[in-house]
Design a protein around this motif. Sequence first.
Motif, mmCIF file in Angstrom:
data_model
loop_
_atom_site.group_PDB
_atom_site.id
_atom_site.type_symbol
_atom_site.label_atom_id
_atom_site.label_comp_id
_atom_site.label_asym_id
_atom_site.label_seq_id
_atom_site.Cartn_x
_atom_site.Cartn_y
_atom_site.Cartn_z
ATOM 1 N N MET A 1 0.842 -1.188 0.000
ATOM 2 C CA MET A 1 0.000 0.000 0.000
ATOM 3 C C MET A 1 0.883 1.245 0.000
ATOM 4 N N ASP A 2 0.488 2.216 -0.793
ATOM 5 C CA ASP A 2 1.204 3.485 -0.844
ATOM 6 C C ASP A 2 0.655 4.421 0.225
ATOM 7 N N GLU A 3 1.538 5.277 0.666
ATOM 8 C CA GLU A 3 1.091 6.315 1.592
ATOM 9 C C GLU A 3 0.388 7.404 0.788
ATOM 10 N N PRO A 4 -0.807 7.799 1.205
ATOM 11 C CA PRO A 4 -1.503 8.865 0.470
ATOM 12 C C PRO A 4 -0.850 10.220 0.748
ATOM 13 N N ASP A 5 -1.175 11.165 -0.078
ATOM 14 C CA ASP A 5 -0.717 12.542 0.126
ATOM 15 C C ASP A 5 -1.171 12.981 1.520
ATOM 16 N N PRO A 6 -0.273 13.522 2.341
ATOM 17 C CA PRO A 6 -0.658 13.927 3.705
ATOM 18 C C PRO A 6 -1.832 14.904 3.736
ATOM 19 N N ARG A 7 -1.983 15.702 2.703
ATOM 20 C CA ARG A 7 -3.109 16.652 2.691
ATOM 21 C C ARG A 7 -4.439 15.911 2.703
ATOM 22 N N PHE A 8 -4.502 14.777 1.989
ATOM 23 C CA PHE A 8 -5.744 14.007 1.957
ATOM 24 C C PHE A 8 -5.999 13.329 3.295
ATOM 25 N N THR A 9 -4.940 12.824 3.893
ATOM 26 C CA THR A 9 -5.075 12.196 5.212
ATOM 27 C C THR A 9 -5.541 13.220 6.244
ATOM 28 N N LEU A 10 -4.956 14.408 6.206
ATOM 29 C CA LEU A 10 -5.360 15.447 7.156
ATOM 30 C C LEU A 10 -6.780 15.943 6.888
ATOM 31 N N ALA A 11 -7.161 16.017 5.624
ATOM 32 C CA ALA A 11 -8.543 16.395 5.303
ATOM 33 C C ALA A 11 -9.519 15.343 5.825
ATOM 34 N N ASN A 12 -9.158 14.091 5.685
ATOM 35 C CA ASN A 12 -9.990 13.007 6.213
ATOM 36 C C ASN A 12 -10.116 13.123 7.728
ATOM 37 N N GLU A 13 -9.021 13.458 8.385
ATOM 38 C CA GLU A 13 -9.050 13.617 9.841
ATOM 39 C C GLU A 13 -9.936 14.798 10.236
ATOM 40 N N ARG A 14 -9.855 15.897 9.494
ATOM 41 C CA ARG A 14 -10.715 17.048 9.794
ATOM 42 C C ARG A 14 -12.188 16.686 9.611
ATOM 43 N N THR A 15 -12.480 15.895 8.594
ATOM 44 C CA THR A 15 -13.857 15.463 8.379
ATOM 45 C C THR A 15 -14.333 14.597 9.538
ATOM 46 N N PHE A 16 -13.481 13.695 10.005
ATOM 47 C CA PHE A 16 -13.797 12.864 11.172
ATOM 48 C C PHE A 16 -14.125 13.749 12.380
ATOM 49 N N LEU A 17 -13.277 14.747 12.621
ATOM 50 C CA LEU A 17 -13.512 15.633 13.759
ATOM 51 C C LEU A 17 -14.784 16.460 13.573
ATOM 52 N N THR A 18 -15.105 16.803 12.347
ATOM 53 C CA THR A 18 -16.347 17.536 12.075
ATOM 54 C C THR A 18 -17.567 16.674 12.373
ATOM 55 N N TRP A 19 -17.493 15.381 12.026
ATOM 56 C CA TRP A 19 -18.601 14.478 12.375
ATOM 57 C C TRP A 19 -18.786 14.436 13.894
ATOM 58 N N LEU A 20 -17.675 14.419 14.631
ATOM 59 C CA LEU A 20 -17.789 14.394 16.092
ATOM 60 C C LEU A 20 -18.352 15.705 16.628
ATOM 61 N N SER A 21 -17.918 16.835 16.077
ATOM 62 C CA SER A 21 -18.474 18.107 16.554
ATOM 63 C C SER A 21 -19.942 18.239 16.169
ATOM 64 N N THR A 22 -20.314 17.709 15.018
ATOM 65 C CA THR A 22 -21.726 17.688 14.632
ATOM 66 C C THR A 22 -22.529 16.849 15.620
ATOM 67 N N SER A 23 -21.960 15.726 16.024
ATOM 68 C CA SER A 23 -22.624 14.875 17.011
ATOM 69 C C SER A 23 -22.839 15.625 18.327
ATOM 70 N N LEU A 24 -21.824 16.337 18.767
ATOM 71 C CA LEU A 24 -21.962 17.107 20.009
ATOM 72 C C LEU A 24 -23.020 18.204 19.868
ATOM 73 N N THR A 25 -23.052 18.847 18.717
ATOM 74 C CA THR A 25 -24.038 19.895 18.475
ATOM 75 C C THR A 25 -25.460 19.332 18.475
ATOM 76 N N LEU A 26 -25.645 18.191 17.803
ATOM 77 C CA LEU A 26 -26.964 17.556 17.786
ATOM 78 C C LEU A 26 -27.389 17.131 19.191
ATOM 79 N N SER A 27 -26.448 16.626 19.963
ATOM 80 C CA SER A 27 -26.746 16.228 21.332
ATOM 81 C C SER A 27 -27.149 17.443 22.176
ATOM 82 N N ALA A 28 -26.407 18.528 22.034
ATOM 83 C CA ALA A 28 -26.741 19.758 22.769
ATOM 84 C C ALA A 28 -28.107 20.287 22.345
ATOM 85 N N ALA A 29 -28.405 20.214 21.052
ATOM 86 C CA ALA A 29 -29.711 20.671 20.569
ATOM 87 C C ALA A 29 -30.830 19.797 21.148
#
Length: 109
Positions: A1-29
Amino acid sequence: MDEPDPRFTLANERTFLTWLSTSLTLSAAGIAMAVVPQDVFVPWVRTLLAVVLVSLSLVAAASAYPRWRRIQRALRRSEPLPPPALAPVFGYGVAAVAVVALLLVLFAR
């Protein structure tokens, strides 16, 4: 397996964190909806809206890591990215809560 471009990995991580913050927002709502004064909404509707919001929060939190993992695997294998299968659930779920809340605000007085 090749290592992906770090920008894509970091974007994926930001998306993961956004899903978690969305979850917290929905819970607070959901919690906020549950503690709305009793004279604002009919109690069973208030409870229903709170349950829907907290349930959406649960789904968002529970699906965040598996989605991150599937995308990371696809990036490493240079495969097409999986579609966001739960996006319609969140979009329509939050829209449904908003429509019910709007109708109650407009016609409950």
